[in-house]
Each structure stands twice: as structure tokens, then as C-alpha cells.
Design a protein around this motif. Structure first.
Motif, short mmCIF file in Angstrom:
data_model
loop_
_atom_site.label_atom_id
_atom_site.label_comp_id
_atom_site.label_asym_id
_atom_site.label_seq_id
_atom_site.Cartn_x
_atom_site.Cartn_y
_atom_site.Cartn_z
N TRP A 86 -29.60 -69.99 36.96
CA TRP A 86 -28.30 -69.80 37.60
C TRP A 86 -27.96 -71.02 38.46
CZ3 TRP A 86 -27.30 -65.51 41.83
CH2 TRP A 86 -25.97 -65.58 42.25
N ILE A 87 -28.91 -71.44 39.29
CA ILE A 87 -28.67 -72.61 40.14
C ILE A 87 -28.40 -73.85 39.30
CG2 ILE A 87 -29.74 -74.17 41.81
CD1 ILE A 87 -31.22 -71.74 42.95
N GLY A 88 -29.19 -74.02 38.23
CA GLY A 88 -29.01 -75.19 37.37
C GLY A 88 -27.65 -75.21 36.70
N ALA A 89 -27.20 -74.04 36.22
CA ALA A 89 -25.88 -73.98 35.58
C ALA A 89 -24.77 -74.26 36.58
CB ALA A 89 -25.69 -72.60 34.95
N ASN A 90 -24.88 -73.70 37.77
CA ASN A 90 -23.86 -73.90 38.80
C ASN A 90 -23.80 -75.36 39.24
OD1 ASN A 90 -21.95 -72.67 40.87
ND2 ASN A 90 -23.46 -73.62 42.22
N TRP A 91 -24.96 -75.95 39.49
CA TRP A 91 -25.03 -77.33 39.95
C TRP A 91 -24.52 -78.29 38.87
CZ3 TRP A 91 -25.38 -78.17 44.86
CH2 TRP A 91 -25.75 -79.41 45.37
N THR A 92 -24.86 -78.01 37.62
CA THR A 92 -24.41 -78.86 36.51
C THR A 92 -22.90 -78.74 36.31
OG1 THR A 92 -26.56 -78.69 35.40
CG2 THR A 92 -24.67 -79.28 34.04
N ALA A 93 -22.37 -77.53 36.44
CA ALA A 93 -20.92 -77.34 36.31
C ALA A 93 -20.17 -78.10 37.39
CB ALA A 93 -20.59 -75.85 36.36
N ARG A 94 -20.66 -78.07 38.61
CA ARG A 94 -20.01 -78.79 39.71
C ARG A 94 -20.09 -80.30 39.50
NH1 ARG A 94 -22.61 -76.16 44.94
NH2 ARG A 94 -21.53 -77.91 45.95
N ARG A 95 -21.20 -80.77 38.94
CA ARG A 95 -21.32 -82.21 38.63
C ARG A 95 -20.31 -82.60 37.56
NH1 ARG A 95 -21.89 -87.31 37.48
NH2 ARG A 95 -20.16 -87.11 38.95
N ALA A 96 -20.10 -81.71 36.57
CA ALA A 96 -19.13 -81.99 35.52
C ALA A 96 -17.72 -82.06 36.10
CB ALA A 96 -19.22 -80.92 34.44
N VAL A 97 -17.39 -81.13 36.99
CA VAL A 97 -16.07 -81.14 37.63
C VAL A 97 -15.89 -82.42 38.44
CG1 VAL A 97 -14.62 -80.00 39.35
CG2 VAL A 97 -15.86 -78.64 37.67
N ASP A 98 -16.92 -82.81 39.15
CA ASP A 98 -16.86 -84.04 39.94
C ASP A 98 -16.63 -85.26 39.04
OD1 ASP A 98 -17.49 -85.52 42.58
OD2 ASP A 98 -18.90 -86.42 41.15
N ALA A 99 -17.13 -85.18 37.80
CA ALA A 99 -16.95 -86.29 36.85
C ALA A 99 -15.66 -86.16 36.05
CB ALA A 99 -18.14 -86.36 35.91
N GLY A 100 -14.85 -85.15 36.37
CA GLY A 100 -13.58 -84.97 35.68
C GLY A 100 -13.68 -84.20 34.39
N GLU A 101 -14.80 -83.50 34.17
CA GLU A 101 -14.99 -82.73 32.95
C GLU A 101 -14.87 -81.23 33.26
OE1 GLU A 101 -15.25 -84.00 30.00
OE2 GLU A 101 -15.31 -86.09 30.68
N THR A 102 -14.93 -80.42 32.21
CA THR A 102 -14.82 -78.98 32.37
C THR A 102 -16.12 -78.38 32.92
OG1 THR A 102 -14.56 -76.89 31.16
CG2 THR A 102 -15.49 -78.74 29.94
N PRO A 103 -16.02 -77.33 33.75
CA PRO A 103 -17.23 -76.66 34.24
C PRO A 103 -18.08 -76.04 33.14
CG PRO A 103 -15.31 -76.02 35.53
CD PRO A 103 -14.80 -76.76 34.35
N TRP A 104 -17.49 -75.85 31.95
CA TRP A 104 -18.25 -75.23 30.87
C TRP A 104 -19.48 -76.05 30.49
CZ3 TRP A 104 -17.09 -70.52 30.90
CH2 TRP A 104 -15.78 -70.05 30.95
N TRP A 105 -19.56 -77.29 30.95
CA TRP A 105 -20.77 -78.08 30.73
C TRP A 105 -22.00 -77.36 31.29
CZ3 TRP A 105 -22.12 -83.37 29.37
CH2 TRP A 105 -21.10 -84.06 28.69
N GLY A 106 -21.80 -76.53 32.29
CA GLY A 106 -22.93 -75.84 32.91
C GLY A 106 -23.70 -74.96 31.94
N LEU A 107 -23.03 -74.51 30.87
CA LEU A 107 -23.70 -73.65 29.89
C LEU A 107 -24.75 -74.40 29.08
CD1 LEU A 107 -20.77 -71.45 28.53
CD2 LEU A 107 -22.42 -70.92 30.33
N MET A 108 -24.65 -75.73 29.07
CA MET A 108 -25.63 -76.52 28.32
C MET A 108 -27.05 -76.30 28.84
SD MET A 108 -24.25 -78.39 25.90
CE MET A 108 -22.78 -79.26 25.38
N ILE A 109 -27.17 -75.87 30.09
CA ILE A 109 -28.49 -75.65 30.68
C ILE A 109 -29.30 -74.64 29.88
CG2 ILE A 109 -29.62 -74.61 32.70
CD1 ILE A 109 -28.82 -77.48 33.13
N PHE A 110 -28.62 -73.73 29.19
CA PHE A 110 -29.30 -72.65 28.48
C PHE A 110 -29.66 -72.99 27.05
CE2 PHE A 110 -26.65 -70.70 31.77
CZ PHE A 110 -27.61 -69.97 32.45
N VAL A 111 -29.32 -74.19 26.58
CA VAL A 111 -29.58 -74.58 25.19
C VAL A 111 -30.73 -75.58 25.15
CG1 VAL A 111 -28.61 -75.51 23.07
CG2 VAL A 111 -27.15 -74.26 24.66
N PRO A 112 -31.84 -75.25 24.49
CA PRO A 112 -32.96 -76.18 24.41
C PRO A 112 -32.53 -77.54 23.86
CG PRO A 112 -33.59 -74.03 23.54
CD PRO A 112 -32.11 -73.99 23.77
#
Length: 454
Positions: A86-112
Motif C-alpha cells: 500500500w505504501i509503495g503504491a501510494n508513494w509511487t503514484a505521488r512520484r508519478a504525479v510529481d513527474a507529470g504522469e498519471t497516478p495509475w503508475w502506482g499499480l505497477m508496484i503489484f506486477v512482478p
């Protein structure tokens, strides 16, 4: 210093330097805690290369004595990993938003494998002026209307049915994709959809995800795809995944996530996750041992171990659910090579004798076994594939230890393989069932041995 509130909050920019610094610190903290606890319990180390494997099941299979984890520690591991996911997905989504990308990047954390790729890409992307989107205001309860619940329940059922066919029927495996990855992903969609127009409370978001799980369970029962007991066993872990996913989806709304169809592409990753889990090396057989003290000498107890008459009807609640229970045992021949048949409510275990050391040690392999239970749906018995393939008893033994005063300590052991993941969860059920079976058999041997020695 980063607080827990900052880690789970959808607010705040996460520049790439902070993303790397906090991410590495969290990894080291988690690894040290896992390492220290595991070392304290088992006196062994968890190698960093094994620990870094992108496949959760591979990490657990590579850990020494992974199947000998205490039940409490196994439950802790499951919850501990979901919290960090959960923390990894949230932190990754916020990093994506900061980089101008969609928060949906956070879901990548769950894919090997893709998780490491996403982390690497985001660590290189610079911040942009449009880094943070405002959260959606409001607090309406309109999303709790019955039609919405029914629509989500039906959607969950249809998606689960397709995934069930892809994962279970094709791979013949019940694993991480079915019990964790899919519930988390669908929970994200639930949390996003519920909060997209009117931002809801955490309690309401979690409650709605549980209602969707209940609705989907009723539909699965009605369609006779699964039985009541199997759904009850799976409900806690699936519900946990749904709740975590729903909270992640809620956070993504606060980050300004749009285009909810984007994460549906993640569904294509689920068969890959399932295939990866299904093709991992089979875990070593797990041993479960129970014992009882009997007021009779070993010579008397031995004869009742080798074979025993029909047991009375079970009184334990677990056997009232349809789980197979022992009825009696008989043997053909004597010594090594003889064949013992342990009759269960669903059929017989065929057990060729491998050790015959009367009256101290009886051991046997399991050549054939019946179905693990009789499962019932709303309209009669159902027959899902896991009744035949997920739980396999491979061998067993009885040891008789002579005690002072003509008494005997009888120890019964079963080795079984479990082809379901996450193993740390399903082992709780597997160990519990085996211990109840042991208790029924050992108690019966105690009763007839003490009666015959009076």
C-alpha cells in the motif's frame, strides 16, 4: 524524517531524490525487520538476492524453512507485506504525479518485474510544475445505493469468472493472482469509482469494498462455481486485498487520477502473475505432528494403530462443514510392503507401509487419496478443481514412546503439500484441518486401547 501519515497520504509532492531516499530507507527497514525476526525464530538468514526476487512466492520458497513458519508469524508476514505494498503504491503514484504522469503508475508496484522497471523510470523523471492535483471535495453517501452495489457485485463476478477460467482452468493453480493481485486491482477500481464524484470517508470506502465482496460471493454461490466453505475460507484474504485496493483507489482520486479505464490494462498482467506462480518449484512437504498420552502399554496401542474399528460420528464443528474425516483403518498383510487403508468420509487413503518397527514406529507413504471435502453450493454439491489438486498428503507415521507405569505417548505425523498461494495464509487452514484429523484418530486409539487394557 517521514511520518507514517505522510507515507499513506495522497497529498504532497515527491521529487525523485526524495522518492529514492525514502524508498531505499523503507526497503532497508523492512529487510532488517524481516531478517532479525526470521533469524530469531529459525537461526538462519534470508539472503538479499532471494529477498529481492520480484515474485512473492519465489521469495518465500527461497527462504530457509519457509514452510515451517509459525502461524502467528505467517499471518504477520501477509499483513506486513500488504501494508508495504500500500505504501509503495501510494508513494509511487505521488512520484508519478510529481513527474507529470498519471497516478495509475502506482499499480505497477503489484506486477512482478514491471515494478522494478517503473521504479527505475520514475527515479529518472524530473519534477514538473503541475506536480500535485487537488483532492476531490465532498462526502455524499449516494454511492451506497443498492443498484450501485449490484452493478459492482456483478462486475466483480464477471471479472472473477473470466480470471477463474484463465488462471484455474488453464494453469490449474490457485495462487497470488486469484487471491491477492485481482482483489487489490479491483479494489482500486472500487475505491476510485466510489470517490471520483464525491470524496468518501475511509470507513465508507472500506465498508463498500466489503459489501462488494459479499455480493460477489453470493453470485459465485448462485452460479455454483464455488461452495460455501471454500468461499468462507478465501473471504478473509480476498477482503483484505479489496480493502487495501479500495484505499489505494481513494488516494489516487485525491491525487487527481482520471481515465479509470487505464488501470484495466493491468488485468492482462494477472495471467502472467498466475503463470509465474504456477511454474515455481513445488514447496517441500510440511510436517504437522500431534501427540496424546494413553494409559496402556505400547504393545496394546500398536495393534490399534495398525488398524482400528469404525469411529463414532464426529462431533467437531469442522467436520460438519463437509471436510473429509477418518472413519476407520484396516491393513492387508504385515510388515514393510503391507498396505494400510485409512477410510475417510470421502474415500480411502492407500498407504503402503515403509517402516514396521513394532511396537515403536509405523511409517507409510500415501499412494492415493480421496477428495479433501464434500463441498456444497446453494443448489447442491459442487466440484471445483481444488478438491482434487491443491492439498496432497504424501506420507505419515506413528511413533510410540513407552512411559513409566505401563503408559504410552503416541505421536502422529502427517506430511502434506499445499498448491495454493499465499501459502502463509492457506497453511493456517491446512494445519488446522490436519490437527483436527489427528485429534479424532489419536483420541479414538486412546479410547479403545485403554478399554482393552482394563
Amino acid at each position: 524524517m517521514v511520518t507514517l501519515r505522510q507515507l499513506v497520504s495522497p497529498k504532497g509532492q515527491v521529487p525523485r531524490a526524495r522518492y529514492l531516499r525514502v524508498g531505499l530507507s523503507l526497503f532497508l527497514f523492512k529487510y532488517v525487520v524481516d531478517l532479525v525476526v526470521y533469524r530469531g525464530l529459525f537461526g538462519d538468514w534470508w539472503g538479499p538476492l532471494d529477498y529481492l526476487s520480484p515474485l512473492y512466492s519465489q521469495r518465500m520458497a527461497s527462504a530457509p524453512d519457509a514452510l515451517d513458519l509459525p502461524i502467528a508469524y505467517a499471518a504477520f508476514l501477509l499483513l506486513w507485506n500488504l501494508i508495504f505494498a500500500w505504501i509503495g503504491a501510494n508513494w509511487t503514484a505521488r512520484r508519478a504525479v510529481d513527474a507529470g504522469e498519471t497516478p495509475w503508475w502506482g499499480l505497477m508496484i503489484f506486477v512482478p518485474f514491471l515494478n522494478y522497471l517503473a521504479i527505475g523510470v520514475l527515479a529518472l523523471m524530473p519534477s514538473t510544475p503541475k506536480g500535485e492535483a487537488p483532492p476531490v471535495p465532498g462526502g455524499s453517501a449516494a454511492a451506497f445505493q443498492l443498484p450501485v452495489l449490484l452493478v459492482w457485485g456483478m462486475t466483480f463476478f464477471l471479472a472473477m469468472a473470466c480470471l477463474y477460467w484463465t488462471i484455474v482452468e488453464m494453469n490449474e493453480h490457485y495462487g497470488i493472482a486469484l487471491f491477492l493481485s485481482f482483489p487489490v486491482l479491483f479494489g482500486v477500481l472500487i475505491g476510485y469509482s466510489l470517490n471520483a464524484r464525491e470524496f468518501q470517508s475511509v470507513g465508507r470506502t472500506v465498508g463498500f469494498s466489503l459489501l462488494c465482496a459479499v455480493a460477489a460471493s453470493v453470485i459465485l454461490l448462485s452460479a455454483s462455481l464455488e461452495g460455501l466453505v471454500c468461499i468462507a475460507m478465501a473471504f478473509p484474504v480476498i477482503s483484505l486485498g479489496l480493502m487495501v485496493g479500495a484505499l489505494i483507489g481513494r488516494s489516487f482520486v485525491g491525487m487527481g487520477a482520471r481515465r479509470p479505464l487505464q488501470p484495466l490494462g493491468m488485468l492482462f498482467a494477472l495471467p502472467f502473475i498466475a503463470w509465474s506462480d504456477a511454474n515455481l518449484p513445488t514447496s517441500e512437504a510440511r510436517q504437522v505432528t500431534s501427540s496424546i498420552e494413553i494409559d496402556a502399554p505400547p504393545e496394546v496401542v500398536w495393534e490399534n494403530v495398525v488398524s482400528f474399528p469404525t469411529l463414532p460420528d464426529p462431533t467437531s464443528w469442522i467436520f460438519k462443514t463437509g471436510i473429509a474425516y477418518p472413519i476407520g483403518a484396516r491393513i492387508e498383510g504385515r510388515g514393510v510392503g503391507a498396505v494400510r487403508r485409512c477410510e475417510f468420509s470421502t474415500g480411502a487413503f492407500v498407504e503402503p507401509i515403509t517402516v514396521w518397527d513394532a511396537p515403536r514406529h509405523l511409517a507409510f507413504d500415501v499412494l492415493d487419496q480421496p477428495e479433501t471435502m464434500t463441498e456444497w453450493g446453494l443448489f447442491g454439491p459442487v466440484h471445483p478443481p481444488h478438491l482434487e489438486s491443491t492439498f496432497r498428503s504424501v506420507r505419515g507415521e506413528f511413533r510410540l514412546v513407552e512411559l513409566p507405569g505401563g503408559r504410552t505417548r503416541l505421536e502422529g505425523s502427517t506430511w502434506y503439500e499445499l498448491d495454493m498461494a499465499p501459502e502463509v495464509y492457506w497453511r493456517i487452514w491446512g494445519d488446522g484441518v490436519v490437527q483436527h484429523i489427528h485429534g479424532r484418530v489419536l483420541g479414538h486409539i486412546q479410547a479403545i486401547s485403554e478399554a482393552s487394557s482394563e
